[in-house]
Write an enzyme that holds these catalytic residues in place. Structure first.
Site, PDB file in Angstrom:
ATOM      1  N   ARG A  17       0.848  -1.191   0.000  1.00 42.27           N
ATOM      2  CA  ARG A  17       0.000   0.000   0.000  1.00 42.27           C
ATOM      3  C   ARG A  17       0.884   1.241   0.000  1.00 42.27           C
ATOM      4  O   ARG A  17       1.754   1.423   0.853  1.00 42.27           O
ATOM      5  CB  ARG A  17      -0.931   0.010   1.211  1.00 42.27           C
ATOM      6  N   ALA A  35     -11.496  -7.182  -0.381  1.00 39.55           N
ATOM      7  CA  ALA A  35     -12.309  -5.983  -0.601  1.00 39.55           C
ATOM      8  C   ALA A  35     -12.173  -5.495  -2.033  1.00 39.55           C
ATOM      9  O   ALA A  35     -11.269  -5.898  -2.753  1.00 39.55           O
ATOM     10  CB  ALA A  35     -11.872  -4.879   0.361  1.00 39.55           C
ATOM     11  N   PRO A  73     -15.739  10.166   7.820  1.00 39.58           N
ATOM     12  CA  PRO A  73     -16.791  11.004   7.246  1.00 39.58           C
ATOM     13  C   PRO A  73     -16.460  12.492   7.186  1.00 39.58           C
ATOM     14  O   PRO A  73     -17.099  13.231   6.446  1.00 39.58           O
ATOM     15  CB  PRO A  73     -17.993  10.751   8.151  1.00 39.58           C
ATOM     16  N   GLU A 102      -5.364  -5.467 -13.032  1.00 39.27           N
ATOM     17  CA  GLU A 102      -5.537  -4.412 -12.031  1.00 39.27           C
ATOM     18  C   GLU A 102      -4.244  -4.185 -11.241  1.00 39.27           C
ATOM     19  O   GLU A 102      -4.239  -3.463 -10.244  1.00 39.27           O
ATOM     20  CB  GLU A 102      -6.701  -4.749 -11.093  1.00 39.27           C
ATOM     21  N   GLU A 104      -2.634  -6.237  -9.342  1.00 36.87           N
ATOM     22  CA  GLU A 104      -2.747  -6.771  -7.988  1.00 36.87           C
ATOM     23  C   GLU A 104      -1.716  -7.865  -7.736  1.00 36.87           C
ATOM     24  O   GLU A 104      -1.506  -8.737  -8.573  1.00 36.87           O
ATOM     25  CB  GLU A 104      -4.153  -7.329  -7.747  1.00 36.87           C
TER      26      GLU A 104
END
Length: 151
Positions: A17, A35, A73, A102, A104
């Protein structure tokens, strides 16, 4: 997040990441639940089923809704739908997978639930969605193992 209630183990994935790497985190490979983004025409449930195949090579037997939430939020409109996916997780269920289209490179890890909870509580799990699922599953595992209540 795939869970095998008979063997009482979960499957989590990790992948590199950029955010943690840019922050200078010594471990930019982060444990996460399976996910992905909801594509046009999909439901959260169909996305969860598709992503389990793409990211972990698993076919989930059923989905159990878990908490859904806004992770931040105050700065983003992202909304996360959480699910526990019932699946058989034999020793060889952990794979390296993901879609090359993608970019990955996803490693799967099958972990006994008691070790998974130690990881959640001692700080080895730093992904908010995975931490929420870990704590929720720990609280509800015995009830979920008994199956749905009679209608």
């Amino acid at each position: 997040m795939p869970w095998d209630p008979m063997r009482d183990r979960v499957l989590v994935v990790d992948q590199f990441r950029a955010g943690p790497a840019a922050r200078g985190d010594g471990q930019p490979w982060i444990y996460e639940p399976v996910a992905g983004r909801i594509d046009a025409g999909e439901t959260p449930e169909s996305t969860a089923l598709r992503e389990a195949v793409e990211e972990a090579g698993l076919t989930l037997e059923r989905l159990i809704p878990a908490p859904a939430f806004y992770p931040s939020p105050g700065v983003a409109a992202e909304f996360i739908y959480g699910f526990i996916g019932i699946a058989e997780l034999p020793d060889d269920a952990a794979t390296v997978s993901g879609l090359p289209s993608e970019g990955e490179d996803i490693r799967g890890h099958v972990i006994p639930r008691d070790e998974f909870m130690r990881m959640a509580l001692d700080g080895r799990i730093v992904s908010g969605p995975l931490l929420i699922l870990a704590l929720w599953l720990d609280r509800r595992a015995d009830e979920l193992r008994q199956g749905p209540a009679p209608g």
